[in-house]
Design a protein around this motif. Structure first.
Motif, mmCIF file in Angstrom:
data_model
loop_
_atom_site.group_PDB
_atom_site.id
_atom_site.type_symbol
_atom_site.label_atom_id
_atom_site.label_comp_id
_atom_site.label_asym_id
_atom_site.label_seq_id
_atom_site.Cartn_x
_atom_site.Cartn_y
_atom_site.Cartn_z
ATOM 1 N N GLY B 175 -118.420 -51.191 64.483
ATOM 2 C CA GLY B 175 -118.505 -49.970 63.691
ATOM 3 C C GLY B 175 -117.474 -49.918 62.579
ATOM 4 N N GLN B 176 -116.369 -50.648 62.775
ATOM 5 C CA GLN B 176 -115.336 -50.704 61.737
ATOM 6 C C GLN B 176 -115.648 -51.762 60.691
ATOM 7 O OE1 GLN B 176 -112.223 -51.590 64.396
ATOM 8 N NE2 GLN B 176 -111.762 -49.462 64.886
ATOM 9 N N GLY B 177 -116.815 -52.368 60.784
ATOM 10 C CA GLY B 177 -117.220 -53.318 59.756
ATOM 11 C C GLY B 177 -116.949 -54.763 60.085
ATOM 12 N N ARG B 178 -116.574 -55.037 61.324
ATOM 13 C CA ARG B 178 -116.297 -56.435 61.679
ATOM 14 C C ARG B 178 -117.574 -57.150 62.123
ATOM 15 N NH1 ARG B 178 -110.337 -55.684 63.414
ATOM 16 N NH2 ARG B 178 -110.316 -53.432 63.345
ATOM 17 N N ALA B 179 -117.558 -58.460 61.972
ATOM 18 C CA ALA B 179 -118.637 -59.283 62.507
ATOM 19 C C ALA B 179 -118.261 -59.603 63.949
ATOM 20 C CB ALA B 179 -118.782 -60.560 61.701
ATOM 21 N N VAL B 180 -119.101 -59.211 64.900
ATOM 22 C CA VAL B 180 -118.791 -59.434 66.315
ATOM 23 C C VAL B 180 -119.870 -60.325 66.918
ATOM 24 C CG1 VAL B 180 -118.365 -58.337 68.534
ATOM 25 C CG2 VAL B 180 -117.659 -57.171 66.434
ATOM 26 N N PHE B 181 -119.445 -61.471 67.429
ATOM 27 C CA PHE B 181 -120.373 -62.464 67.974
ATOM 28 C C PHE B 181 -120.022 -62.655 69.441
ATOM 29 C CE2 PHE B 181 -121.904 -67.103 67.745
ATOM 30 C CZ PHE B 181 -123.235 -66.738 67.749
ATOM 31 N N VAL B 182 -120.950 -62.261 70.330
ATOM 32 C CA VAL B 182 -120.649 -62.238 71.752
ATOM 33 C C VAL B 182 -121.672 -63.060 72.519
ATOM 34 C CG1 VAL B 182 -120.190 -60.748 73.729
ATOM 35 C CG2 VAL B 182 -119.958 -59.843 71.431
ATOM 36 N N SER B 183 -121.195 -64.043 73.258
ATOM 37 C CA SER B 183 -122.140 -64.797 74.068
ATOM 38 C C SER B 183 -122.179 -64.213 75.465
ATOM 39 C CB SER B 183 -121.728 -66.267 74.149
ATOM 40 O OG SER B 183 -120.816 -66.456 75.205
ATOM 41 N N SER B 184 -123.334 -64.346 76.085
ATOM 42 C CA SER B 184 -123.459 -63.909 77.473
ATOM 43 C C SER B 184 -124.745 -64.459 78.045
ATOM 44 C CB SER B 184 -123.468 -62.388 77.571
ATOM 45 O OG SER B 184 -123.535 -62.009 78.929
ATOM 46 N N HIS B 185 -124.750 -64.625 79.350
ATOM 47 C CA HIS B 185 -126.025 -64.947 79.983
ATOM 48 C C HIS B 185 -126.558 -63.708 80.692
ATOM 49 C CE1 HIS B 185 -122.896 -65.847 82.957
ATOM 50 N NE2 HIS B 185 -123.766 -65.361 83.803
ATOM 51 N N LEU B 186 -125.832 -62.595 80.574
ATOM 52 C CA LEU B 186 -126.286 -61.337 81.166
ATOM 53 C C LEU B 186 -127.116 -60.579 80.128
ATOM 54 C CD1 LEU B 186 -122.965 -60.292 82.903
ATOM 55 C CD2 LEU B 186 -124.955 -61.378 83.942
ATOM 56 N N ILE B 187 -128.417 -60.751 80.203
ATOM 57 C CA ILE B 187 -129.299 -60.220 79.170
ATOM 58 C C ILE B 187 -129.295 -58.700 79.160
ATOM 59 C CG2 ILE B 187 -131.617 -60.333 78.202
ATOM 60 C CD1 ILE B 187 -130.083 -63.006 78.475
ATOM 61 N N SER B 188 -129.276 -58.110 80.357
ATOM 62 C CA SER B 188 -129.326 -56.648 80.408
ATOM 63 C C SER B 188 -128.088 -56.050 79.743
ATOM 64 C CB SER B 188 -129.436 -56.184 81.858
ATOM 65 O OG SER B 188 -128.458 -56.843 82.638
ATOM 66 N N GLU B 189 -126.967 -56.768 79.893
ATOM 67 C CA GLU B 189 -125.732 -56.307 79.267
ATOM 68 C C GLU B 189 -125.851 -56.405 77.748
ATOM 69 O OE1 GLU B 189 -123.375 -54.811 80.961
ATOM 70 O OE2 GLU B 189 -122.480 -54.438 78.988
ATOM 71 N N MET B 190 -126.398 -57.511 77.286
ATOM 72 C CA MET B 190 -126.578 -57.724 75.849
ATOM 73 C C MET B 190 -127.506 -56.679 75.242
ATOM 74 S SD MET B 190 -124.919 -60.074 74.335
ATOM 75 C CE MET B 190 -123.470 -59.672 75.224
ATOM 76 N N ALA B 191 -128.533 -56.291 76.026
ATOM 77 C CA ALA B 191 -129.472 -55.293 75.528
ATOM 78 C C ALA B 191 -128.744 -53.996 75.198
ATOM 79 C CB ALA B 191 -130.564 -55.039 76.565
ATOM 80 N N LEU B 192 -127.652 -53.733 75.934
ATOM 81 C CA LEU B 192 -126.888 -52.501 75.706
ATOM 82 C C LEU B 192 -125.882 -52.645 74.566
ATOM 83 C CD1 LEU B 192 -126.167 -51.560 79.416
ATOM 84 C CD2 LEU B 192 -127.689 -50.351 77.841
ATOM 85 N N ILE B 193 -125.355 -53.855 74.394
ATOM 86 C CA ILE B 193 -124.259 -54.038 73.435
ATOM 87 C C ILE B 193 -124.750 -54.485 72.061
ATOM 88 C CG2 ILE B 193 -122.154 -55.348 72.941
ATOM 89 C CD1 ILE B 193 -121.636 -55.613 75.877
ATOM 90 N N ALA B 194 -125.676 -55.446 72.038
ATOM 91 C CA ALA B 194 -125.978 -56.125 70.780
ATOM 92 C C ALA B 194 -127.097 -55.457 70.002
ATOM 93 C CB ALA B 194 -126.341 -57.576 71.064
#
Lengths: 306, 242
Positions: B175-194
């Motif tokens: 939200g502050q304008g940064r590029a955030v690149f997050v890897s995960s194998h937890l898809i449900s978690e990614m659905a909430l974050i990414a």
């Protein structure tokens, strides 16, 4: 739940002229930066380059903090100094013949003490690989040559300081422990002073040799094995097999060239007797050894994946 | 902005990363998804210049990582838990990294407070639990107040409160304008974050699309992910490709 980033905009003092990061495209500045002018935060694009570049002194400062923040550093150096001094005292008390090289006797603890500094040098490098810290280090400073140079410089200076302390303390303690009316050698004689100073320097050089081995091999056990094998054990074999080469072995250089008031010479009819280098030639050869392993280590560090 | 162009990395005969191209844009969280062993961590190491690519390149704001002047002020990375010497305190670890990039000591205490490790800053980090270790890793990533963040499996080892915390943190960072690149194998978690997802399998790009679009093609993001990666999952249980 408290906004975890609130410290960015409210909890800490902000440099004058800075605006809190609220707008999504607000330029982001490093709040800990020392040399960012306030007006730079008005830069329109994120891609706008932050002025400056890390320098050797920044990297050296990182390596100094790393080295000093480990208790094992100070334990190892302390034990090295105490061990060398203890050995000097024991030899001093038991000296009955004042005709030998009393300076060399007082510095007898240097050779076994080198093992500890060498191992400390190895660990300074291999512990980065064991722990995974190397990736944090190289992400912070992608210039790998600078990393190794800074590490070597910081470790070399610390080991030199400890080595000189150990050498001078040993010399003083060994002289003070002399009995039977034997006079201690005077530090004012140039060859005595040289032997004591070079004994201290040899700690640093063997430490750097270990650090270079650590950079080449990356595994603690392997690097220590090569250090002990190459520096200590090889001397036992080569000393017998190849007389000509014996004078170039690190341990023999230190024991017979650097820490003596004059190079060891052979008794008139000795069957086995290697030729030993002069003190300065010996120092030069040791420096070459350390530079060679560090150079190979730097080359490999730059080429390999971290 | 992080750009990967034709990134390729071979380990022996195995192609770990295969001509991978994608962008990580500022202002959003980009999820980096793929089955175990699909090349996510290798890709991150390639971006950070830790591994040398066999072909292709990665750029941060138009420059190679090794050309960055103050790398920690531009890219913050969390690669693995416990990437530090266990005998060092959390504060010393961060102070060392800070010094290398000319970052002041005040910032060290600031990030320690930010991740909730202020109380244990003087303790040796070797004794930290996995959750605390992840927090220290995140503190290191935030040290330089970077405009891009690369986090490899940051959720691992965190308790539910920790997971909630990191979700919140990543969203505010983006939200502050940064590029955030997050890897995960937890898809449900990614659905909430990414907001955006880059999906890979066996080192190849399978999808590069908004999470909403991916999820719309299937009952859930998880289903969409399984359909995409079904053919490229190395270790497959029965029915996983359904």
């Amino acid at each position: 739940m408290r906004n975890p980033l609130s410290a960015r905009s409210s909890g800490t003092p902000q440099p004058l002229g800075r605006t809190p990061h609220k707008a999504p495209q607000a330029p982001l500045r490093c709040s800990g930066g020392e040399d960012t002018p306030p007006e730079a935060s008005e830069a329109p694009a994120r891609e706008a380059m932050e002025p400056g570049h890390y320098r050797f002194r920044h990297v050296a400062r990182m390596e100094w903090i790393k080295l000093r923040s480990l208790r094992s550093t100070w334990w190892t150096l302390g034990i090295t100094v105490c061990g060398a001094a203890t050995m000097a005292i024991v030899i001093g008390i038991n000296t009955r013949n004042g005709g030998g090289d009393l300076t060399n006797n007082a510095l007898a603890g240097v050779v076994p003490g080198l093992l500890l500094t060498g191992v400390l040098g190895v660990l300074t490098m291999t512990s980065e690989y064991t722990s995974g810290m190397i990736r944090a280090t190289l992400a912070a400073v992608p210039g790998r040559g600078v990393v190794l140079a800074a590490k070597a410089a910081v470790f070399g200076v610390v080991a030199l300081g400890a080595g000189e302390a150990g050498a001078f303390i040993s010399f003083a303690a060994g002289g003070a422990a002399l009995r039977h009316g034997i006079a201690a050698p005077a530090l004012t004689r140039p060859e005595v002073f040289r032997a004591v100073v070079l004994a201290g320097a040899s700690f640093s050089l063997i430490g750097l040799f270990g650090l270079g081995l650590g950079a080449i091999l990356r595994h603690t056990a392997a690097a220590i094995a090569v250090l002990v094998g190459g520096v200590y054990l090889a001397a036992q074999f080569i000393g017998v097999v190849a007389q000509g080469a014996a004078g170039y072995l690190p341990v023999l250089i230190i024991g017979n060239s650097l820490t003596t008031t004059k190079p060891e010479t052979c008794p008139p009819h000795a069957a086995l007797c290697p030729h030993f280098l002069s003190a300065w030639a010996g120092l030069g050869v040791l420096c070459l050894y350390a530079a060679a392993v560090l150079g190979i280590g730097a080359w490999l560090l730059a080429r390999r994946d971290a | 902005m992080i750009e990967a162009r034709g990134l390729t990395k071979r380990f022996g005969s195995r192609l770990a990363v295969d001509a991978l191209s994608f962008d990580v844009r500022p202002g959003i969280v980009t999820g980096f998804l793929g089955p175990n062993g699909s090349g996510k961590s290798t890709t991150m190491r390639l971006i950070l210049g830790l591994d040398h690519p066999d072909a292709g390149h990665a750029r941060i704001g138009g420059r190679r990582y090794r050309d960055l002047g103050w790398p920690l002020r531009e890219v913050g990375a969390l690669l693995e838990a416990r990437a530090w010497h266990p005998g060092r305190t959390a504060r010393s670890h961060l102070a060392a990294l800070a010094a290398s990039n000319g970052i002041g000591r005040r910032r060290v205490d600031e990030v320690l407070g930010l991740v909730g490790l202020g109380e244990v800053a003087g303790q040796r980090a070797g004794k930290f639990s996995l959750g605390m270790a992840q927090r220290l890793g995140i503190a290191a990533a935030l040290l330089g107040d970077p405009s891009a963040l690369l986090l490899d499996e940051p959720v691992n080892g965190l308790d539910p409160a920790g997971i909630y915390w990191i979700r919140d943190l990543l969203r505010s960072l983006a939200g502050q304008g940064r590029a955030v690149f997050v890897s995960s194998h937890l898809i449900s978690e990614m659905a909430l974050i990414a907001e955006h997802a880059v999906v890979i399998g066996q080192g190849r790009l399978l999808a590069d699309a908004p999470v909403a679009d991916l999820a719309a093609r299937a009952p859930s993001l998880e289903d969409a992910f399984l359909r995409l990666t079904g053919a490229s999952t190395e270790y497959q249980g029965r029915g996983a490709g359904a």
